[in-house]
Design a protein around this motif. Structure first.
Motif, mmCIF file in Angstrom:
data_model
loop_
_atom_site.group_PDB
_atom_site.id
_atom_site.type_symbol
_atom_site.label_atom_id
_atom_site.label_comp_id
_atom_site.label_asym_id
_atom_site.label_seq_id
_atom_site.Cartn_x
_atom_site.Cartn_y
_atom_site.Cartn_z
ATOM 1 N N CYS A 1 2.636 105.438 26.468
ATOM 2 C CA CYS A 1 3.688 104.712 25.744
ATOM 3 C C CYS A 1 3.040 103.795 24.705
ATOM 4 N N PHE A 2 3.471 103.957 23.457
ATOM 5 C CA PHE A 2 2.890 103.162 22.370
ATOM 6 C C PHE A 2 3.945 102.443 21.529
ATOM 7 N N VAL B 1 7.013 97.440 34.436
ATOM 8 C CA VAL B 1 6.051 97.494 33.329
ATOM 9 C C VAL B 1 4.634 97.490 33.907
ATOM 10 N N LEU B 2 3.941 98.614 33.678
ATOM 11 C CA LEU B 2 2.593 98.828 34.220
ATOM 12 C C LEU B 2 1.611 98.806 33.035
ATOM 13 N N VAL B 3 0.904 97.726 32.885
ATOM 14 C CA VAL B 3 0.006 97.579 31.730
ATOM 15 C C VAL B 3 -1.226 98.461 31.942
ATOM 16 N N VAL C 1 3.680 94.977 25.116
ATOM 17 C CA VAL C 1 4.082 94.650 26.502
ATOM 18 C C VAL C 1 5.167 93.575 26.486
ATOM 19 N N SER C 2 4.951 92.550 25.667
ATOM 20 C CA SER C 2 5.925 91.455 25.579
ATOM 21 C C SER C 2 7.299 91.979 25.128
ATOM 22 N N SER D 1 4.109 102.932 31.253
ATOM 23 C CA SER D 1 2.706 102.543 31.032
ATOM 24 C C SER D 1 2.383 102.379 29.550
ATOM 25 N N PRO D 2 2.542 101.162 29.000
ATOM 26 C CA PRO D 2 2.051 100.905 27.642
ATOM 27 C C PRO D 2 0.527 100.852 27.650
ATOM 28 N N PHE D 3 -0.108 101.573 26.694
ATOM 29 C CA PHE D 3 -1.572 101.654 26.627
ATOM 30 C C PHE D 3 -2.092 100.578 25.674
#
Ligand code: E4P
Length: 216
Positions: free
Chosen positions: A110-111, A161-163, A145-146, A128-130
């Motif tokens: 996720c971008f 939300v999985l960083v 993420v924010s 999962s934001p990379f």
């Protein structure tokens, strides 16, 4: 905040688990290749025996039927398996079907905030934001993420939300300050989270003073 390890190396997973910090594990095809684990199913069994928490296992099909067929096999390995699905149209279709069956998903790669919004609407368990890969191209990964956290809070989405793609302790600190649900970290970041020069200096002084007291 839950801490997962981002690894397919059993030695790393065991060491991190022994420190009592592991809530789960994320893997991906590149990590399996790095660890030389062609026997993906066997690897997942070993991880699930070691760690009592969600274990993300990624599909390698790019079409929805293929992803669903892989997911059906993977979930049979252990009840803690979470199906990792890439953020594509085909992937979102698969997430929708899997979430309808009560199968947990981790939507990966996720971008952007729009991608995260769509994953939540499809019923993803985790997004999962990379962050590291965005930083690598001079975009601020933690801003993404924010934004995702704000969007999910605005509409009460339950997707966690999985960083991911974490490269440094500052990613972990910022994730915790923002209220991310999970951070998945490579093994190499763990010592950076633990050590502090003042701890080392303080301990050396305590031991020195103790020796003096004993007349040594
Ligand atoms: C997350 O689930 C991914 O496996 C991972 O964090 C990718 O990180 P990288 O960008 O360091 O490969």
């Amino acid at each position: 905040m839950k801490i997962f390890i981002d690894s397919a190396d059993m030695n790393e997973i065991r060491k991190a688990n022994a420190m009592g910090l592991l809530d789960g594990v994320t893997t991906n095809p590149s990590l399996a290749a790095k660890a030389g684990r062609k026997d993906f199913e066997q690897l997942l069994k070993e991880i699930c025996r070691e760690v009592n928490g969600p274990v993300s296992a990624e599909v390698v099909s790019t079409d929805t039927p293929g992803m669903l067929a892989e997911a059906e096999k993977l979930v049979k390995i252990h009840s803690n398996i979470v199906i990792k699905i890439p953020l594509t149209e085909e992937g979102l279709n698969a997430v929708k079907t899997l979430s309808g069956k009560g199968i947990k998903t981790n939507v990966t790669l996720c971008f952007s905030p729009t991608q995260a919004l769509l994953a939540a609407k499809a019923g993803a368990t985790y997004i999962s934001p990379f962050v590291g890969r965005l930083d690598d191209i001079a975009q601020d990964g933690m801003s993404l993420v924010s934004e995702i956290i704000t969007i999910y809070r605005n509409y009460g989405y339950k997707t966690q939300v999985l960083v991911a793609s974490v490269r440094s302790p500052m990613h972990v600190v910022k994730a915790a300050l923002m209220g991310a649900d999970v951070v998945t970290i490579p093994f190499s970041v763990i010592p950076q989270l633990v050590s502090h020069p003042l701890t080392d200096k303080g301990l050396a002084r305590f031991l020195e003073d103790w020796k003096k007291l004993q007349g040594k």
